[in-house]
Design a protein around this motif. Structure first.
Motif, PDB file in Angstrom:
ATOM      1  N   LEU A  50      -3.510  -2.864 -21.354  1.00  0.00           N
ATOM      2  CA  LEU A  50      -4.866  -2.514 -21.759  1.00  0.00           C
ATOM      3  C   LEU A  50      -5.459  -3.827 -22.201  1.00  0.00           C
ATOM      4  O   LEU A  50      -6.632  -4.013 -22.027  1.00  0.00           O
ATOM      5  N   ASN A  82      -9.322  -6.546 -21.283  1.00  0.00           N
ATOM      6  CA  ASN A  82     -10.312  -6.719 -21.914  1.00  0.00           C
ATOM      7  C   ASN A  82     -10.925  -8.219 -21.513  1.00  0.00           C
ATOM      8  O   ASN A  82     -10.270  -8.813 -20.754  1.00  0.00           O
ATOM      9  N   ASN A 125     -15.912  11.932 -29.270  1.00  0.00           N
ATOM     10  CA  ASN A 125     -14.945  11.279 -29.888  1.00  0.00           C
ATOM     11  C   ASN A 125     -15.142  10.761 -31.407  1.00  0.00           C
ATOM     12  O   ASN A 125     -15.889   9.514 -31.252  1.00  0.00           O
ATOM     13  N   LYS A 140     -17.470  -2.449 -26.096  1.00  0.00           N
ATOM     14  CA  LYS A 140     -16.360  -3.049 -26.475  1.00  0.00           C
ATOM     15  C   LYS A 140     -16.479  -4.215 -27.615  1.00  0.00           C
ATOM     16  O   LYS A 140     -15.758  -4.881 -28.474  1.00  0.00           O
ATOM     17  N   PRO A 154      -4.097   1.349 -30.568  1.00  0.00           N
ATOM     18  CA  PRO A 154      -5.571   1.601 -30.090  1.00  0.00           C
ATOM     19  C   PRO A 154      -5.682   2.995 -29.488  1.00  0.00           C
ATOM     20  O   PRO A 154      -4.954   3.611 -28.945  1.00  0.00           O
ATOM     21  N   LEU A 155      -7.031   3.405 -29.541  1.00  0.00           N
ATOM     22  CA  LEU A 155      -7.420   4.706 -29.061  1.00  0.00           C
ATOM     23  C   LEU A 155      -6.854   5.038 -27.940  1.00  0.00           C
ATOM     24  O   LEU A 155      -6.504   6.215 -27.654  1.00  0.00           O
ATOM     25  N   GLU A 156      -7.263   4.134 -27.112  1.00  0.00           N
ATOM     26  CA  GLU A 156      -7.019   4.407 -25.632  1.00  0.00           C
ATOM     27  C   GLU A 156      -5.497   4.693 -25.264  1.00  0.00           C
ATOM     28  O   GLU A 156      -5.147   5.180 -24.254  1.00  0.00           O
ATOM     29  N   ARG A 171     -15.872  -3.892 -31.006  1.00  0.00           N
ATOM     30  CA  ARG A 171     -14.578  -4.058 -31.689  1.00  0.00           C
ATOM     31  C   ARG A 171     -14.158  -5.541 -31.598  1.00  0.00           C
ATOM     32  O   ARG A 171     -13.004  -5.840 -31.873  1.00  0.00           O
ATOM     33  N   MET A 172     -15.042  -6.360 -30.995  1.00  0.00           N
ATOM     34  CA  MET A 172     -14.606  -7.819 -31.143  1.00  0.00           C
ATOM     35  C   MET A 172     -14.722  -8.512 -32.429  1.00  0.00           C
ATOM     36  O   MET A 172     -15.819  -8.968 -32.854  1.00  0.00           O
ATOM     37  N   LYS A 173     -13.715  -8.513 -33.186  1.00  0.00           N
ATOM     38  CA  LYS A 173     -13.683  -9.236 -34.435  1.00  0.00           C
ATOM     39  C   LYS A 173     -14.430 -10.590 -34.656  1.00  0.00           C
ATOM     40  O   LYS A 173     -15.061 -10.729 -35.468  1.00  0.00           O
ATOM     41  N   HIS A 198     -13.510   9.434 -33.471  1.00  0.00           N
ATOM     42  CA  HIS A 198     -12.810   8.240 -33.973  1.00  0.00           C
ATOM     43  C   HIS A 198     -13.494   6.799 -33.000  1.00  0.00           C
ATOM     44  O   HIS A 198     -13.279   5.928 -33.592  1.00  0.00           O
ATOM     45  N   LEU A 199     -13.797   7.287 -31.902  1.00  0.00           N
ATOM     46  CA  LEU A 199     -14.364   6.267 -31.200  1.00  0.00           C
ATOM     47  C   LEU A 199     -15.857   5.587 -32.097  1.00  0.00           C
ATOM     48  O   LEU A 199     -16.082   4.250 -31.968  1.00  0.00           O
ATOM     49  N   GLN A 241      -7.289  -1.206 -33.673  1.00  0.00           N
ATOM     50  CA  GLN A 241      -8.760  -0.687 -32.756  1.00  0.00           C
ATOM     51  C   GLN A 241      -9.295  -2.175 -32.269  1.00  0.00           C
ATOM     52  O   GLN A 241      -9.684  -2.417 -31.207  1.00  0.00           O
ATOM     53  N   GLN A 242      -9.422  -2.987 -33.472  1.00  0.00           N
ATOM     54  CA  GLN A 242     -10.098  -4.410 -33.231  1.00  0.00           C
ATOM     55  C   GLN A 242      -9.379  -5.329 -32.570  1.00  0.00           C
ATOM     56  O   GLN A 242      -9.704  -6.170 -32.078  1.00  0.00           O
ATOM     57  N   ASN A 243      -8.045  -5.334 -32.991  1.00  0.00           N
ATOM     58  CA  ASN A 243      -7.146  -6.356 -32.328  1.00  0.00           C
ATOM     59  C   ASN A 243      -6.372  -5.932 -31.402  1.00  0.00           C
ATOM     60  O   ASN A 243      -5.460  -6.791 -30.687  1.00  0.00           O
ATOM     61  N   TYR A 244      -6.303  -4.715 -30.854  1.00  0.00           N
ATOM     62  CA  TYR A 244      -5.227  -4.065 -29.861  1.00  0.00           C
ATOM     63  C   TYR A 244      -3.986  -4.423 -30.162  1.00  0.00           C
ATOM     64  O   TYR A 244      -3.357  -5.149 -29.180  1.00  0.00           O
ATOM     65  N   ALA A 263     -14.242   3.596 -34.939  1.00  0.00           N
ATOM     66  CA  ALA A 263     -13.531   2.342 -34.866  1.00  0.00           C
ATOM     67  C   ALA A 263     -14.905   1.181 -34.391  1.00  0.00           C
ATOM     68  O   ALA A 263     -14.517   0.244 -34.670  1.00  0.00           O
ATOM     69  N   PHE A 307      -4.635  12.104 -28.236  1.00  0.00           N
ATOM     70  CA  PHE A 307      -5.736  12.534 -28.561  1.00  0.00           C
ATOM     71  C   PHE A 307      -6.960  11.368 -28.742  1.00  0.00           C
ATOM     72  O   PHE A 307      -8.026  11.989 -29.473  1.00  0.00           O
ATOM     73  N   GLN A 308      -6.886  10.398 -28.116  1.00  0.00           N
ATOM     74  CA  GLN A 308      -7.871   9.533 -28.335  1.00  0.00           C
ATOM     75  C   GLN A 308      -8.271   9.123 -29.804  1.00  0.00           C
ATOM     76  O   GLN A 308      -9.385   8.857 -30.065  1.00  0.00           O
ATOM     77  N   ASP A 309      -7.328   9.264 -30.736  1.00  0.00           N
ATOM     78  CA  ASP A 309      -7.284   9.029 -32.144  1.00  0.00           C
ATOM     79  C   ASP A 309      -6.851   7.853 -32.847  1.00  0.00           C
ATOM     80  O   ASP A 309      -7.172   7.532 -33.865  1.00  0.00           O
TER      81      ASP A 309
END
Lengths: 186, 270
Positions: free
Chosen positions: B256, B260, A107, A78, B221-223, A81-83, A109-110, B192-195, A113, B227-229
């Motif tokens: 979620l 973090n 995935n 992660k 967020p994907l989670e 993904r930490m901006k 997308h993962l 994705q980056q800021n949830y 991302a 479809f985790q997209d």
């Protein structure tokens, strides 16, 4: 800077490169290699051995690997993904980010991302090592620019990439090769 | 003579008499849970009535889909210009924005739905939310149903400082010229980056000589997606009018976020 990603034995097919990236493999002699594992990463072929475990770092220097004037940040999961962290790394004028991701299922997308996202925020070329069960794949992302969206390839078995350096060796040629022998972006 | 004719034409096309209905709602939303995003096919309207009907139809579709909030794309004020900019004086330009806002205000009021609209006025982006009771909420951060939403001024939020307690990003946008293949939404990346949840609304179709493309989407967020997209809803086309709706589960999002380890990384940023 030329970077090989993949099994060490395959690296012999390619010409010279500044650094190799592999997963749980024995490095070739005479080169610099990042050896990734599910527990961490280590840099071989340099006077000082440097390691990073996949845990929360105690300082920013834990993430930074430097050799021959090249500076690379090694990130895990992660962190990619930490901006705020990515912005901080961008300020340090690094040459690249190399990340590690363990996936439960494939995935794309993962991968996008984490890898593409890191490249967009930091502006740095981002290489990704990702594991899926017993498989390992390598991905390469750059900042989207003009007509290029910045996704150079996803989950390839091996590849040689080339990009300009900020600090170390400056290459004018931005072209890349992949394991299909195709030169240029796909 | 030409000036008189243009002025006459302007006022005839900006005529509001009898347009706005008397039916009014007094709704105070306590919890935001379902939202909509409109993808609008650009066209120039010859009168306010036709423009009003377009906005009303979209709001009705969003309402039928169960949405409490609908986001319209940026630049719809260009659809309402009865004359070329060069032929309008300052007062007429102001009048267009006034009429434009009145349309959204009345539709929000009539349909009992929150409406977000965005326009570029004197070179600055102005984002507004109209509440079902006719109130105007302005600014980059707006609170609805106990949830803060951030209006992004750019295609991405890379350069923007956003408050940590914002859980919804809104991107009212123009479409883009279709040169790129495989364009990846920066709104999706923001999720994705800021949830956070994000809503991206696009103005598509033919804008004079330029063809505008783009996908309207509601992202998470994907989670949090099946479809985790990272996609809760997305338009089927890139150049047609559509309304998409999706549920936003803020409780799951907060759970979620609690997993973090941002605090552990804060010391690296000093």
């Amino acid at each position: 800077m030329r970077v090989f990603m993949g099994p060490c034995v395959v690296a012999q097919e390619f010409g010279d490169f500044e650094v190799g990236i592999t997963f749980e493999d024995l490095p070739l002699k005479g080169g610099k290699w990042f050896i990734f594992s599910r527990k961490g990463v280590s840099l071989h072929g340099y006077d000082q051995m440097k390691k990073r475990d996949w845990s929360v770092p105690s300082s920013l220097s834990d993430l930074l690997f430097e050799f021959s004037g090249i500076r690379i940040a090694l990130l895990y999961g992660k962190e990619l993904r930490m901006k705020k962290l990515l912005r901080k790394l961008a300020e340090l004028k690094l040459d690249a980010i190399v990340g590690y991701l363990n996936m439960e299922h494939y995935n794309s997308h993962l991968l996008v991302a984490n890898g593409w996202g890191a490249a967009q925020v930091s502006g740095l070329p981002t290489l990704l090592v990702s594991t899926l069960n017993d498989g390992v794949g390598y991905s390469f992302f750059t900042k989207a620019y003009g007509l290029k969206n910045g996704i150079n390839f996803l989950y390839e078995l091996y590849s040689l990439v080339e990009f300009p350096c900020n600090n170390g060796i400056n290459d004018k040629n931005k072209s890349k090769w992949n394991n299909n022998g195709i030169k240029g972006d796909r | 003579m030409k000036k008189f004719l243009l002025s006459f034409l302007f006022h005839r096309r900006m005529k509001l008499k009898g347009l706005f209905k008397k039916k009014r709602h007094q709704i105070q939303l306590t919890k935001l849970s379902r939202v909509a995003a409109a993808q609008i096919d650009f066209r120039v309207f010859k009168n306010v009535k036709d423009f009003y009907n377009q906005v009303l139809n979209i709001a009705k579709k969003a309402k039928e889909g169960g949405a409490e909030f609908v986001c319209f794309p940026q630049g719809m004020d260009l659809e309402l210009r009865p004359l070329p900019m060069k032929d309008m004086n300052v007062a007429q330009r102001e009048r267009i924005f006034e009429v434009y806002s009145s349309v959204f205000k009345d539709v929000a009021w009539q349909e009992g739905i929150y409406i977000a609209e965005s326009k570029i006025k004197q070179g600055k982006i102005e984002s507004t939310v109209w509440t079902p009771s006719g109130r105007k909420l302005n600014g980059n951060v707006i609170e609805i149903g106990g949830k803060k939403m951030h209006f992004s001024e750019f295609d991405s939020d890379f350069g923007e400082e956003v408050e940590d307690d914002v859980h919804l990003y809104v991107f009212p946008r123009f479409g883009y010229a279709p040169k790129k293949s495989g364009e990846i939404s920066k709104a999706w990346l923001a999720s994705q980056q800021n949830y956070v949840f994000s809503i991206e609304s696009r103005l598509v179709g033919r804008y004079f000589n330029t063809k505008l493309n783009g996908k309207t989407g509601i992202y998470a967020p994907l989670e949090m997606t099946k479809f985790q997209d990272g996609v809760l809803a997305i338009s089927n086309t890139m150049d047609k009018e559509e309304v998409i709706v999706a549920d936003l589960d803020f409780e799951s999002l907060e759970r979620l976020i609690s997993f973090n380890e941002y605090e552990a990384y804060d010391r690296l940023l000093l």
